[in-house]
Design a protein around this motif. Sequence first.
Motif, PDB file in Angstrom:
ATOM      1  N   LEU A  32       0.831  -1.200   0.000  1.00  0.00           N
ATOM      2  CA  LEU A  32       0.000   0.000   0.000  1.00  0.00           C
ATOM      3  C   LEU A  32       0.872   1.260   0.000  1.00  0.00           C
ATOM      4  O   LEU A  32       0.703   2.174  -0.815  1.00  0.00           O
ATOM      5  CB  LEU A  32      -0.889  -0.023   1.249  1.00  0.00           C
ATOM      6  CG  LEU A  32      -1.890   1.117   1.408  1.00  0.00           C
ATOM      7  CD1 LEU A  32      -3.038   0.919   0.420  1.00  0.00           C
ATOM      8  CD2 LEU A  32      -2.439   1.158   2.841  1.00  0.00           C
ATOM      9  N   ALA A  33       1.855   1.272   0.896  1.00  0.00           N
ATOM     10  CA  ALA A  33       2.742   2.436   0.996  1.00  0.00           C
ATOM     11  C   ALA A  33       3.582   2.579  -0.274  1.00  0.00           C
ATOM     12  O   ALA A  33       3.839   3.698  -0.740  1.00  0.00           O
ATOM     13  CB  ALA A  33       3.636   2.296   2.224  1.00  0.00           C
ATOM     14  N   GLY A  34       3.973   1.443  -0.850  1.00  0.00           N
ATOM     15  CA  GLY A  34       4.755   1.467  -2.086  1.00  0.00           C
ATOM     16  C   GLY A  34       3.944   2.010  -3.251  1.00  0.00           C
ATOM     17  O   GLY A  34       4.420   2.826  -4.040  1.00  0.00           O
ATOM     18  N   ASP A  35       2.703   1.557  -3.348  1.00  0.00           N
ATOM     19  CA  ASP A  35       1.818   2.058  -4.410  1.00  0.00           C
ATOM     20  C   ASP A  35       1.655   3.569  -4.288  1.00  0.00           C
ATOM     21  O   ASP A  35       1.645   4.288  -5.282  1.00  0.00           O
ATOM     22  CB  ASP A  35       0.445   1.386  -4.321  1.00  0.00           C
ATOM     23  CG  ASP A  35       0.458  -0.047  -4.841  1.00  0.00           C
ATOM     24  OD1 ASP A  35       1.434  -0.402  -5.530  1.00  0.00           O
ATOM     25  OD2 ASP A  35      -0.493  -0.805  -4.553  1.00  0.00           O
ATOM     26  N   ASN A  36       1.534   4.012  -3.059  1.00  0.00           N
ATOM     27  CA  ASN A  36       1.353   5.443  -2.828  1.00  0.00           C
ATOM     28  C   ASN A  36       2.609   6.232  -3.223  1.00  0.00           C
ATOM     29  O   ASN A  36       2.525   7.300  -3.817  1.00  0.00           O
ATOM     30  CB  ASN A  36       1.002   5.676  -1.352  1.00  0.00           C
ATOM     31  CG  ASN A  36       0.366   7.032  -1.132  1.00  0.00           C
ATOM     32  OD1 ASN A  36      -0.219   7.604  -2.052  1.00  0.00           O
ATOM     33  ND2 ASN A  36       0.489   7.561   0.068  1.00  0.00           N
ATOM     34  N   LEU A  37       3.766   5.666  -2.901  1.00  0.00           N
ATOM     35  CA  LEU A  37       5.020   6.331  -3.275  1.00  0.00           C
ATOM     36  C   LEU A  37       5.134   6.441  -4.801  1.00  0.00           C
ATOM     37  O   LEU A  37       5.483   7.489  -5.340  1.00  0.00           O
ATOM     38  CB  LEU A  37       6.216   5.550  -2.705  1.00  0.00           C
ATOM     39  CG  LEU A  37       7.602   6.106  -3.065  1.00  0.00           C
ATOM     40  CD1 LEU A  37       7.842   7.453  -2.398  1.00  0.00           C
ATOM     41  CD2 LEU A  37       8.714   5.130  -2.677  1.00  0.00           C
ATOM     42  N   VAL A  38       4.843   5.340  -5.497  1.00  0.00           N
ATOM     43  CA  VAL A  38       4.942   5.326  -6.954  1.00  0.00           C
ATOM     44  C   VAL A  38       3.951   6.328  -7.572  1.00  0.00           C
ATOM     45  O   VAL A  38       4.263   7.016  -8.544  1.00  0.00           O
ATOM     46  CB  VAL A  38       4.690   3.898  -7.498  1.00  0.00           C
ATOM     47  CG1 VAL A  38       4.512   3.893  -9.002  1.00  0.00           C
ATOM     48  CG2 VAL A  38       5.828   2.974  -7.093  1.00  0.00           C
ATOM     49  N   ALA A  39       2.774   6.436  -6.957  1.00  0.00           N
ATOM     50  CA  ALA A  39       1.764   7.359  -7.484  1.00  0.00           C
ATOM     51  C   ALA A  39       2.156   8.823  -7.269  1.00  0.00           C
ATOM     52  O   ALA A  39       2.002   9.653  -8.153  1.00  0.00           O
ATOM     53  CB  ALA A  39       0.407   7.074  -6.833  1.00  0.00           C
ATOM     54  N   LYS A  40       2.712   9.110  -6.095  1.00  0.00           N
ATOM     55  CA  LYS A  40       3.027  10.511  -5.777  1.00  0.00           C
ATOM     56  C   LYS A  40       4.401  10.930  -6.294  1.00  0.00           C
ATOM     57  O   LYS A  40       4.621  12.093  -6.599  1.00  0.00           O
ATOM     58  CB  LYS A  40       2.987  10.714  -4.250  1.00  0.00           C
ATOM     59  CG  LYS A  40       1.665  10.393  -3.598  1.00  0.00           C
ATOM     60  CD  LYS A  40       0.783  11.634  -3.505  1.00  0.00           C
ATOM     61  CE  LYS A  40      -0.669  11.300  -3.214  1.00  0.00           C
ATOM     62  NZ  LYS A  40      -0.868  10.530  -1.976  1.00  0.00           N
ATOM     63  N   CYS A  41       5.310  10.015  -6.333  1.00  0.00           N
ATOM     64  CA  CYS A  41       6.668  10.316  -6.801  1.00  0.00           C
ATOM     65  C   CYS A  41       6.985   9.353  -7.947  1.00  0.00           C
ATOM     66  O   CYS A  41       7.563   8.286  -7.719  1.00  0.00           O
ATOM     67  CB  CYS A  41       7.685  10.137  -5.684  1.00  0.00           C
ATOM     68  SG  CYS A  41       7.412  11.214  -4.279  1.00  0.00           S
ATOM     69  N   PRO A  42       6.590   9.701  -9.154  1.00  0.00           N
ATOM     70  CA  PRO A  42       6.642   8.727 -10.260  1.00  0.00           C
ATOM     71  C   PRO A  42       8.041   8.324 -10.710  1.00  0.00           C
ATOM     72  O   PRO A  42       8.165   7.456 -11.570  1.00  0.00           O
ATOM     73  CB  PRO A  42       5.913   9.440 -11.407  1.00  0.00           C
ATOM     74  CG  PRO A  42       5.316  10.675 -10.828  1.00  0.00           C
ATOM     75  CD  PRO A  42       6.049  10.995  -9.565  1.00  0.00           C
ATOM     76  N   THR A  43       9.090   8.919 -10.149  1.00  0.00           N
ATOM     77  CA  THR A  43      10.416   8.420 -10.512  1.00  0.00           C
ATOM     78  C   THR A  43      10.700   7.084  -9.816  1.00  0.00           C
ATOM     79  O   THR A  43      11.678   6.415 -10.130  1.00  0.00           O
ATOM     80  CB  THR A  43      11.520   9.429 -10.154  1.00  0.00           C
ATOM     81  OG1 THR A  43      11.335   9.849  -8.806  1.00  0.00           O
ATOM     82  CG2 THR A  43      11.460  10.647 -11.061  1.00  0.00           C
ATOM     83  N   TRP A  44       9.853   6.718  -8.878  1.00  0.00           N
ATOM     84  CA  TRP A  44       9.956   5.395  -8.259  1.00  0.00           C
ATOM     85  C   TRP A  44       9.112   4.395  -9.042  1.00  0.00           C
ATOM     86  O   TRP A  44       8.025   4.737  -9.510  1.00  0.00           O
ATOM     87  CB  TRP A  44       9.439   5.437  -6.816  1.00  0.00           C
ATOM     88  CG  TRP A  44      10.342   6.153  -5.857  1.00  0.00           C
ATOM     89  CD1 TRP A  44      10.311   7.479  -5.544  1.00  0.00           C
ATOM     90  CD2 TRP A  44      11.412   5.594  -5.094  1.00  0.00           C
ATOM     91  NE1 TRP A  44      11.296   7.772  -4.629  1.00  0.00           N
ATOM     92  CE2 TRP A  44      11.985   6.628  -4.329  1.00  0.00           C
ATOM     93  CE3 TRP A  44      11.942   4.293  -4.982  1.00  0.00           C
ATOM     94  CZ2 TRP A  44      13.065   6.416  -3.471  1.00  0.00           C
ATOM     95  CZ3 TRP A  44      13.013   4.100  -4.113  1.00  0.00           C
ATOM     96  CH2 TRP A  44      13.570   5.158  -3.372  1.00  0.00           C
ATOM     97  N   SER A  45       9.620   3.181  -9.171  1.00  0.00           N
ATOM     98  CA  SER A  45       8.856   2.104  -9.813  1.00  0.00           C
ATOM     99  C   SER A  45       8.935   0.843  -8.971  1.00  0.00           C
ATOM    100  O   SER A  45       9.915   0.626  -8.266  1.00  0.00           O
ATOM    101  CB  SER A  45       9.454   1.733 -11.183  1.00  0.00           C
ATOM    102  OG  SER A  45       9.589   2.827 -12.009  1.00  0.00           O
ATOM    103  N   TRP A  46       7.924   0.023  -9.124  1.00  0.00           N
ATOM    104  CA  TRP A  46       7.990  -1.336  -8.579  1.00  0.00           C
ATOM    105  C   TRP A  46       8.803  -2.184  -9.521  1.00  0.00           C
ATOM    106  O   TRP A  46       8.729  -2.005 -10.732  1.00  0.00           O
ATOM    107  CB  TRP A  46       6.592  -1.945  -8.495  1.00  0.00           C
ATOM    108  CG  TRP A  46       5.792  -1.547  -7.322  1.00  0.00           C
ATOM    109  CD1 TRP A  46       4.675  -0.757  -7.336  1.00  0.00           C
ATOM    110  CD2 TRP A  46       5.987  -1.943  -5.951  1.00  0.00           C
ATOM    111  NE1 TRP A  46       4.178  -0.632  -6.063  1.00  0.00           N
ATOM    112  CE2 TRP A  46       4.965  -1.346  -5.193  1.00  0.00           C
ATOM    113  CE3 TRP A  46       6.944  -2.743  -5.300  1.00  0.00           C
ATOM    114  CZ2 TRP A  46       4.861  -1.522  -3.813  1.00  0.00           C
ATOM    115  CZ3 TRP A  46       6.846  -2.906  -3.935  1.00  0.00           C
ATOM    116  CH2 TRP A  46       5.804  -2.310  -3.199  1.00  0.00           C
TER     117      TRP A  46
END
Lengths: 337, 311
Positions: free
Chosen positions: B40-54
């Motif tokens: 959940l926290a990872g999805d939120n990070l990717v959504a808010k800071c798109p330079t992060w990816s799974w």
Amino acid sequence: MAGAGAMGFPRELMVQRIQSLVEEGFWDALRRHKLDVLGTDDSPIPITGYYTPRQRRPMASFFNLRSGSLVPPSHSSVGDRNNCPVPGTLINTNNMRGFENLDREQLLKAEAKKILHDIVSGKVEEDPSVLLRFLVTSFADLKNWKVYYNVAFPSLVFNSRITLLSLQPASKVLTKEEAASMYTSLQKWRTSSETTVIPFFLVSISSDSSASIRQLKEWKACQGNYQKLLFGFYDHGCRSDCPGWVLRNYVAFLSIRWKIEKAQIFCYREYKGNPDLEQSLIGEASFPSPYGWDNPEFLPDAIGWEGVKPGKGTKEMKPKEIDLQSMNPASQDEEKQ
Amino acid sequence: MQVKQKVYEFYKGTVERVTAPRTVSAFLEKGVLSVPEFILAGDNLVAKCPTWSWEAGDPSKRKPYLPANKQFLVTRNVPCLRRAISVEEEYDAAGAEVVLDEDGEGWLATHGVQASKTEEEEDIPSMDTLDIGRSDGIKSIPSYFSGGKDEEEEDIPDMDTYEDTGDNLAAAEPSYFIAEEPEDDNILHTRTYDVSITYDKYYQTPRVWLTGYDESRMPLMPELVFEDISQDHARKTVTIEDHPHLLAGKHASVHPCKHAAVMKKIIDVPMSGGVEPEVDKYLFIFLKFIATVIPTIEYDYTMDVDLGSTS
């Protein structure tokens, strides 16, 4: 930016080169692949590289090769905005002599020929990433845990002059309304897993200032329905005075496939993962049709070996060298004693 | 030391194998994350800071309790314009406060608080200023540092051409090799990092990993990574280990043994004010805290973390 003022318009198109960044994981994967599968087979291997628009101020983005690069992209992450997959070729030789004797000029021309073929056949419209095709030559010296390699980003040498008539930050060229609409459309494009990895696209701006972004294959459909048409691409570069490397092949495509001689270009860059219209550029380029390219036998000249200065011969080309000692179990044991 | 670490890793691995992953939230009580909360926290990070990816990582290292395509988070090519050591020296010189205590959170100052940043940026990334010539213990690979003046250079194929684009004002003859590029007046040569976040099942917290590259985009020796880590943490809470999802290379990692305690301390502040932090903001808070360990690696995270549920 300094320098921009000194160079007026019109001027010859110059582009910012692109740099490769090869993760150790790529060489480790190649090492395993050579030991387990290839043996002494040195035929070319299809690989995948990863491209992105410029993401961070103040630097350019790199072209990435990773452990997953030996696997076709359909098996790795699909639709990841930070990883536009690009097809490439790896030629891994069995010894230093073979590596040194590779005819890099011809290898580069062969890749350029593939690019030209994809332009002429219309494949680029279906899969624009083929314009970014790349080439890696390597010698994996597994006994000594070393790899020597070179990367090339083949770029067609357009034999007519490409002139840049203007180039400015997008935020200066667009009206406020246009910029706002463009920002929204770009975000939508970049959020959709279907379009986010497509590095070339069309931006049409209608008379009511609304911008929409389309794929290259929709070019015919959107003709005539706009006030302005921009040919957009993901720009890895960070300079305000010139577009990034991939514009060269894009211009070749526009000229050869669509017979365009003058176009508005849009160099798309991001900041923290969002459209950066202050550092994205809009410009106009003119490029009269080159000669001889419609001949099916035509072999275009190409440039693009990374890091080679003009005037040096291919044979003298110095490889990059990477030490894989950290992956050597023997050396790790030594450390422990 | 090595043996001790191996034994410990073995112990930790065994515990991880035999214990079920946490599924019940203990975020507010202990500062830890369950697996679904990490996603959940990872999805939120990717959504808010798109330079992060799974990312999926190597299939052979896949953790069964995480979704196949969401094994860990990564952000690549993150600039690191200057060495953490030089930042600390400046603090000392200026007698600056290291602890930002206005919110009573006790966080260390992170990016951009130091005074003379702009001038420094131009000097630091140049390769000549890096002390990479030290040969004791650190085996420098000369070709990585093509600007160097070592005699060794002569024997080893070097790429003295590729980092330097200074004289490529080559609007002249198209050569086979290089395109026309304007003079390189302010292209930044800097180290970069790939920063990844994995889920540590033993400590039930995220864990940060660093993979460094030098100014010529060649892998950075792990020893040199320590220059970019706050000296309070280098070689203590930061260690060089194998990455849990990647096969190759040695990566620097911030050891997670204190993460839960620190996170608990941070979230206690809003909680004492009656505001309950939301668990999907965990990684933003976490990354803000990690920035005290790696103050000069400029990865993205929302600067103004609003811990409460009012946002």
